[in-house]
Motif scaffolding. Structure first.
Motif, PDB file in Angstrom:
ATOM      1  N   ASP A  78       0.847  -1.185   0.000  1.00 34.53           N
ATOM      2  CA  ASP A  78       0.000   0.000   0.000  1.00 34.53           C
ATOM      3  C   ASP A  78       0.888   1.243   0.000  1.00 34.53           C
ATOM      4  O   ASP A  78       1.624   1.465  -0.951  1.00 34.53           O
ATOM      5  CB  ASP A  78      -0.964  -0.043   1.187  1.00 34.53           C
ATOM      6  N   ASP A  79       0.831   2.044   1.049  1.00 30.40           N
ATOM      7  CA  ASP A  79       1.635   3.257   1.073  1.00 30.40           C
ATOM      8  C   ASP A  79       3.128   2.944   1.158  1.00 30.40           C
ATOM      9  O   ASP A  79       3.552   1.998   1.813  1.00 30.40           O
ATOM     10  CB  ASP A  79       1.257   4.139   2.263  1.00 30.40           C
ATOM     11  N   THR A 129       0.902   6.753  -2.270  1.00 36.04           N
ATOM     12  CA  THR A 129      -0.036   5.657  -2.137  1.00 36.04           C
ATOM     13  C   THR A 129       0.105   4.701  -3.310  1.00 36.04           C
ATOM     14  O   THR A 129       0.801   4.973  -4.286  1.00 36.04           O
ATOM     15  CB  THR A 129      -1.478   6.169  -2.069  1.00 36.04           C
TER      16      THR A 129
END
Length: 121
Positions: A32-33, A52
């Motif tokens: 994800d991030d 992101t």
């Protein structure tokens, strides 16, 4: 295991540029991030930039207009292009990734070992 390996740090004169890379390897279901942090001697670790999975970015005010974070999802790699470097940018830079290792495990933060960036006057 998930490993983050950073590279690209070094010594540069003020006004110069460096490009940091951080590649994630191991068993990875999804990232994800991804973020870059830095820590100067005697200072707390601070967030520099975040990107992101969809490419949305955020930057610390101190680096806006000078640094660019990007990622290559096919390589599980995040980059930090640093331009117009200043002595106050001197720090150890760490990459961070929120990694899901499987569809049935929750995500967790993983950290690189850090790479030294030194900007001389």
């Amino acid at each position: 295991q998930v490993h983050l390996v950073e590279s690209g740090g070094g010594l540069v004169q003020a006004g110069g540029s460096l490009r940091l890379s951080c590649a994630a390897s191991g068993r990875i279901f999804r990232i994800d991030d991804m973020s870059w942090y830095r820590q100067a001697p005697g200072k707390e670790r601070e967030l520099v930039a975040t990107i992101t999975s969809g490419g949305s970015t955020n930057y610390a005010d101190s680096v806006k207009g000078r640094f660019t974070i990007s990622r290559d999802n096919t390589k599980n790699t995040v980059y930090l292009q640093m331009n117009s470097l200043k002595p106050e940018d001197t720090a150890v830079y760490y990459c961070n990734a929120d990694v899901r290792r499987s569809s049935w495990l929750p995500g967790g933060d993983y950290w690189g070992q850090g790479t030294q960036v030194t900007v001389s006057s």
